[in-house]
Design a protein around this motif. Structure first.
Motif, mmCIF file in Angstrom:
data_model
loop_
_atom_site.group_PDB
_atom_site.id
_atom_site.type_symbol
_atom_site.label_atom_id
_atom_site.label_comp_id
_atom_site.label_asym_id
_atom_site.label_seq_id
_atom_site.Cartn_x
_atom_site.Cartn_y
_atom_site.Cartn_z
ATOM 1 N N LEU A 295 67.631 16.131 18.002
ATOM 2 C CA LEU A 295 68.380 16.909 18.986
ATOM 3 C C LEU A 295 68.675 18.296 18.425
ATOM 4 C CD1 LEU A 295 70.925 14.166 20.109
ATOM 5 C CD2 LEU A 295 69.080 15.104 21.505
ATOM 6 N N PRO A 296 68.640 19.346 19.268
ATOM 7 C CA PRO A 296 68.184 19.318 20.662
ATOM 8 C C PRO A 296 66.676 19.072 20.747
ATOM 9 C CG PRO A 296 68.530 21.576 19.927
ATOM 10 C CD PRO A 296 69.023 20.697 18.822
ATOM 11 N N ILE A 297 66.244 18.561 21.877
ATOM 12 C CA ILE A 297 64.832 18.231 22.058
ATOM 13 C C ILE A 297 63.990 19.502 22.075
ATOM 14 C CG2 ILE A 297 63.153 17.190 23.638
ATOM 15 C CD1 ILE A 297 65.473 15.431 24.675
ATOM 16 N N ASP A 298 62.948 19.487 21.267
ATOM 17 C CA ASP A 298 61.985 20.585 21.256
ATOM 18 C C ASP A 298 60.834 20.218 22.195
ATOM 19 O OD1 ASP A 298 60.290 22.669 20.779
ATOM 20 O OD2 ASP A 298 59.954 22.227 18.652
ATOM 21 N N LYS A 299 60.869 20.744 23.420
ATOM 22 C CA LYS A 299 59.880 20.368 24.439
ATOM 23 C C LYS A 299 58.465 20.771 24.057
ATOM 24 C CE LYS A 299 61.032 20.658 28.773
ATOM 25 N NZ LYS A 299 61.493 21.157 30.104
ATOM 26 N N SER A 300 58.322 21.766 23.191
ATOM 27 C CA SER A 300 56.978 22.212 22.801
ATOM 28 C C SER A 300 56.220 21.122 22.044
ATOM 29 C CB SER A 300 57.070 23.468 21.938
ATOM 30 O OG SER A 300 57.760 23.208 20.723
ATOM 31 N N LYS A 301 56.947 20.178 21.419
ATOM 32 C CA LYS A 301 56.286 19.098 20.693
ATOM 33 C C LYS A 301 55.550 18.151 21.624
ATOM 34 C CE LYS A 301 58.756 16.929 17.701
ATOM 35 N NZ LYS A 301 59.904 16.236 17.070
ATOM 36 N N PHE A 302 55.911 18.161 22.908
ATOM 37 C CA PHE A 302 55.314 17.228 23.861
ATOM 38 C C PHE A 302 54.508 17.947 24.938
ATOM 39 C CE2 PHE A 302 59.402 15.726 22.284
ATOM 40 C CZ PHE A 302 59.044 14.509 21.714
ATOM 41 N N SER A 303 54.194 19.208 24.702
ATOM 42 C CA SER A 303 53.508 20.011 25.721
ATOM 43 C C SER A 303 52.054 19.596 25.938
ATOM 44 C CB SER A 303 53.561 21.496 25.334
ATOM 45 O OG SER A 303 52.951 21.694 24.065
ATOM 46 N N ASN A 304 51.499 18.838 25.008
ATOM 47 C CA ASN A 304 50.098 18.449 25.143
ATOM 48 C C ASN A 304 49.899 17.269 26.099
ATOM 49 O OD1 ASN A 304 51.458 16.772 23.301
ATOM 50 N ND2 ASN A 304 49.536 16.094 22.383
ATOM 51 N N ILE A 305 50.997 16.678 26.548
ATOM 52 C CA ILE A 305 50.908 15.551 27.477
ATOM 53 C C ILE A 305 51.190 16.041 28.892
ATOM 54 C CG2 ILE A 305 51.907 13.320 28.123
ATOM 55 C CD1 ILE A 305 52.459 12.791 25.217
ATOM 56 N N GLU A 306 50.230 15.836 29.775
ATOM 57 C CA GLU A 306 50.370 16.279 31.161
ATOM 58 C C GLU A 306 51.268 15.318 31.934
ATOM 59 O OE1 GLU A 306 47.566 17.262 35.061
ATOM 60 O OE2 GLU A 306 46.670 16.750 33.130
#
Length: 283
Positions: free
Chosen positions: A187-198
């Protein structure tokens, strides 16, 4: 060195043999425990991967800022550190705490610790690390309940603004020969780590409860997976330490037995010489 020396060597040999029995038994126990926890890790990795995929799809679909993705103004950072309750596991605990001490070296006063495992406490005191809470007596096979307890306490501190970050530090088990310390921000969530999943999910008004449930499930499963990795690494370290101790015992016994036999042979030779000398004197 006479008879007294032989008695002392025999006493040492007996003591080392007793120690060897203990280290050998502990090594066998660690081997058995490692096999069981590796089986659990294998199945849990599959479960965690599915949780992570669902979480990634949800977090990418949810565009609104929320408490999980938004940082606060606190200067404090929280570290969940996974250590062991038992000792005799080589450098497992010391390497974990020294790594935490190193990454917090320049900002020690703002580093807070949630310590999982009793043995980490003494090492933390040496490095003057402040522990906010301690969780002990975690089983050889960690459970969701234990992981949930740790996550809820950490999230509560983040929600209240007491800390601006929540990180987890653990020994990742890659293979018997390779374990590495990981430091991961939760936390906080880093959304860029999951950007490769559509993502194809769509959220409507009132879906906050669903979002909370998915996020909580993911973080609980993440902490559980990390705890199982840590247990695998712990048992692996302990098995290696006990095998090394047993081998050292064998080496020491070999040297002591050789020394004992040399002294005994020397004593016998001296006795024979005295007997021969006495016989010649009488003639």
């Amino acid at each position: 060195m006479g008879a007294a020396g032989l008695v002392e060597i025999k006493r040492r040999i007996k003591s080392i043999n007793n120690t060897k029995k203990i280290t050998k038994a502990l090594g066998l126990v660690s081997t058995s425990k490692l096999r069981k926890v590796r089986e659990k890790l294998s199945s849990n990795n599959d479960y965690f991967k599915q949780c992570e995929d669902v979480f990634a799809e949800v977090i990418n679909s949810y565009e609104e800022e929320n408490i999980y993705t938004k940082s606060n103004k606190s200067s404090k950072k929280l570290y969940i550190v996974l250590t062991s309750d038992m000792g005799l596991c080589g450098s497992f605990n010391s390497s974990m705490i020294s790594h935490v001490a190193e990454i917090t070296r320049n900002d020690r006063e703002n580093a807070l610790i949630l310590m999982v495992g009793e043995k980490g406490r003494s090492f933390a005191r040496r490095y003057k690390l402040e522990t906010m809470a301690e969780y002990i007596e975690v089983g050889d096979l960690p459970t969701t309940k234990e992981a949930s307890t740790v996550y809820n306490d950490a999230f509560e501190m983040f929600r209240k603004g007491e800390v601006s970050e929540v990180n987890i530090v653990y020994a990742k088990f890659i293979s018997q020969l390779k374990k590495q310390i990981e430091v991961e921000q939760l936390l906080p969530i880093d959304k860029s780590k999951f950007s490769n999943i559509e993502s194809k999910a769509e959220f409507e008004n009132g879906s906050d409860i669903l979002f909370d449930n998915v996020v909580n499930l993911y973080f609980t499963s993440k902490i559980l997976n990390s705890m199982i990795h840590a247990k695998c690494s712990e048992q692996s370290y302990r098995m290696e330490a006990m095998e090394g101790a047993t081998k050292n015992s064998d080496d020491l016994l070999e040297k002591l037995n050789l020394k004992y036999n040399r002294i005994r042979q020397s004593a016998i030779t001296q006795e024979i010489s005295e007997i021969v000398g006495g016989a010649e004197a009488q003639n």
